[in-house]
Design a protein around this motif. Structure first.
Motif, mmCIF file in Angstrom:
data_model
loop_
_atom_site.group_PDB
_atom_site.id
_atom_site.type_symbol
_atom_site.label_atom_id
_atom_site.label_comp_id
_atom_site.label_asym_id
_atom_site.label_seq_id
_atom_site.Cartn_x
_atom_site.Cartn_y
_atom_site.Cartn_z
ATOM 1 N N GLY A 103 16.275 -13.761 -7.962
ATOM 2 C CA GLY A 103 17.033 -12.531 -8.149
ATOM 3 C C GLY A 103 16.522 -11.446 -7.229
ATOM 4 N N GLU A 104 17.205 -10.314 -7.259
ATOM 5 C CA GLU A 104 16.764 -9.159 -6.477
ATOM 6 C C GLU A 104 16.850 -7.918 -7.354
ATOM 7 N N ILE A 105 15.810 -7.088 -7.284
ATOM 8 C CA ILE A 105 15.818 -5.792 -7.959
ATOM 9 C C ILE A 105 16.479 -4.826 -6.976
ATOM 10 N N THR A 106 17.614 -4.270 -7.354
ATOM 11 C CA THR A 106 18.338 -3.406 -6.419
ATOM 12 C C THR A 106 18.158 -1.920 -6.720
ATOM 13 N N ILE A 107 17.673 -1.601 -7.900
ATOM 14 C CA ILE A 107 17.436 -0.198 -8.248
ATOM 15 C C ILE A 107 15.959 -0.043 -8.592
ATOM 16 N N TRP A 108 15.251 0.671 -7.734
ATOM 17 C CA TRP A 108 13.830 0.934 -7.961
ATOM 18 C C TRP A 108 13.452 2.185 -7.173
ATOM 19 N N ALA A 109 12.388 2.813 -7.613
ATOM 20 C CA ALA A 109 11.930 4.041 -6.960
ATOM 21 C C ALA A 109 10.696 3.744 -6.111
ATOM 22 N N GLY A 110 10.716 4.241 -4.900
ATOM 23 C CA GLY A 110 9.566 4.089 -4.014
ATOM 24 C C GLY A 110 8.527 5.160 -4.268
ATOM 25 N N HIS A 111 7.415 5.033 -3.587
ATOM 26 C CA HIS A 111 6.350 6.036 -3.664
ATOM 27 C C HIS A 111 6.751 7.255 -2.826
ATOM 28 N N PRO A 112 6.163 8.414 -3.106
ATOM 29 C CA PRO A 112 6.456 9.600 -2.282
ATOM 30 C C PRO A 112 6.114 9.344 -0.811
ATOM 31 N N ASP A 113 6.921 9.900 0.095
ATOM 32 C CA ASP A 113 6.735 9.683 1.536
ATOM 33 C C ASP A 113 5.317 9.994 2.001
ATOM 34 N N ASP A 114 4.721 11.079 1.491
ATOM 35 C CA ASP A 114 3.375 11.432 1.940
ATOM 36 C C ASP A 114 2.358 10.377 1.521
ATOM 37 N N GLN A 115 2.553 9.770 0.351
ATOM 38 C CA GLN A 115 1.647 8.718 -0.110
ATOM 39 C C GLN A 115 1.794 7.464 0.757
ATOM 40 N N VAL A 116 3.020 7.108 1.104
ATOM 41 C CA VAL A 116 3.269 5.936 1.955
ATOM 42 C C VAL A 116 2.699 6.187 3.357
ATOM 43 N N ASN A 117 2.933 7.371 3.892
ATOM 44 C CA ASN A 117 2.407 7.694 5.230
ATOM 45 C C ASN A 117 0.884 7.667 5.250
ATOM 46 N N THR A 118 0.247 8.163 4.194
ATOM 47 C CA THR A 118 -1.223 8.123 4.103
ATOM 48 C C THR A 118 -1.713 6.678 4.107
ATOM 49 N N MET A 119 -1.037 5.815 3.350
ATOM 50 C CA MET A 119 -1.430 4.402 3.301
ATOM 51 C C MET A 119 -1.228 3.742 4.662
ATOM 52 N N LYS A 120 -0.127 4.041 5.328
ATOM 53 C CA LYS A 120 0.121 3.464 6.652
ATOM 54 C C LYS A 120 -0.920 3.932 7.665
ATOM 55 N N MET A 121 -1.327 5.201 7.585
ATOM 56 C CA MET A 121 -2.371 5.710 8.485
ATOM 57 C C MET A 121 -3.701 5.012 8.202
ATOM 58 N N HIS A 122 -4.003 4.775 6.930
ATOM 59 C CA HIS A 122 -5.231 4.069 6.555
ATOM 60 C C HIS A 122 -5.215 2.643 7.127
ATOM 61 N N LEU A 123 -4.082 1.950 7.001
ATOM 62 C CA LEU A 123 -3.971 0.589 7.536
ATOM 63 C C LEU A 123 -4.071 0.589 9.060
ATOM 64 N N ALA A 124 -3.502 1.603 9.714
ATOM 65 C CA ALA A 124 -3.600 1.701 11.177
ATOM 66 C C ALA A 124 -5.044 1.915 11.603
ATOM 67 N N LYS A 125 -5.783 2.722 10.844
ATOM 68 C CA LYS A 125 -7.202 2.959 11.150
ATOM 69 C C LYS A 125 -7.993 1.663 11.013
ATOM 70 N N LEU A 126 -7.740 0.910 9.947
ATOM 71 C CA LEU A 126 -8.414 -0.380 9.775
ATOM 72 C C LEU A 126 -8.133 -1.286 10.972
ATOM 73 N N LYS A 127 -6.879 -1.323 11.413
ATOM 74 C CA LYS A 127 -6.506 -2.152 12.560
ATOM 75 C C LYS A 127 -7.246 -1.695 13.820
ATOM 76 N N ASP A 128 -7.286 -0.375 14.038
ATOM 77 C CA ASP A 128 -8.007 0.182 15.195
ATOM 78 C C ASP A 128 -9.504 -0.154 15.154
ATOM 79 N N ASP A 129 -10.040 -0.256 13.925
ATOM 80 C CA ASP A 129 -11.451 -0.591 13.747
ATOM 81 C C ASP A 129 -11.698 -2.103 13.798
ATOM 82 N N GLY A 130 -10.613 -2.879 14.034
ATOM 83 C CA GLY A 130 -10.753 -4.334 14.124
ATOM 84 C C GLY A 130 -10.834 -5.035 12.784
ATOM 85 N N ILE A 131 -10.433 -4.342 11.723
ATOM 86 C CA ILE A 131 -10.478 -4.945 10.387
ATOM 87 C C ILE A 131 -9.089 -5.413 10.025
#
Length: 136
Positions: A103-131
């Motif tokens: 099945g597919e869940i078609t109605i759901w709420a995402g996280h606030p944009d600032d929270q998602v952007n913070t997580m993406k920046m954290h993951l980018a930093k890990l990648k830059d650090d070779g992790i």
């Protein structure tokens, strides 16, 4: 007639377009990290973890959350357990066996944009650090 117990259904967050009855398998490009062929596939028993999976998945497609059933054994996801969060509070798991899309869940709420952007920046930093964010 006796009623059978409900089967545990899990969630899988992604940007891939999948059909009901299709199987998610290993060996395809990973949604995360260096986009290499995945040795494991991931699912969660919590909607929140699946939402993160959809929001952080690589690609430009629409974020999707599927209901999936594992076809074989699952194990705790080491990327989210013990090293980062003792136990398994996100109820996140991985497997080498396929997941069937039921099945597919078609109605759901995402996280606030600032929270998602913070997580993406954290993951980018890990990648830059070779992790590598995903431990195979």
């Amino acid at each position: 007639m006796a009623h059978s117990p409900f089967k545990q259904t899990y969630f899988h967050g992604t940007k891939a377009v999948l059909k009901i009855g299709e199987y998610i398998t290993t060996g395809i490009s990973s949604n995360y990290g260096q986009n290499k062929n995945a040795k494991f596939i991931y699912l969660s028993a919590t909607l929140d973890a699946a939402v993160w999976g959809a929001e952080l998945a690589l690609g430009d497609g629409r974020e999707r959350i599927y209901l999936v059933e594992p076809t074989g054994p699952i194990e705790d996801d080491p990327n989210l357990t013990d090293k980062k969060f003792p136990g398994n509070p996100s109820l996140s798991y991985r497997s080498k066996d396929p997941f069937k899309v039921v099945g597919e869940i078609t109605i759901w709420a995402g996280h606030p944009d600032d929270q998602v952007n913070t997580m993406k920046m954290h993951l980018a930093k890990l990648k830059d650090d070779g992790i590598e964010a995903i431990e195979d």
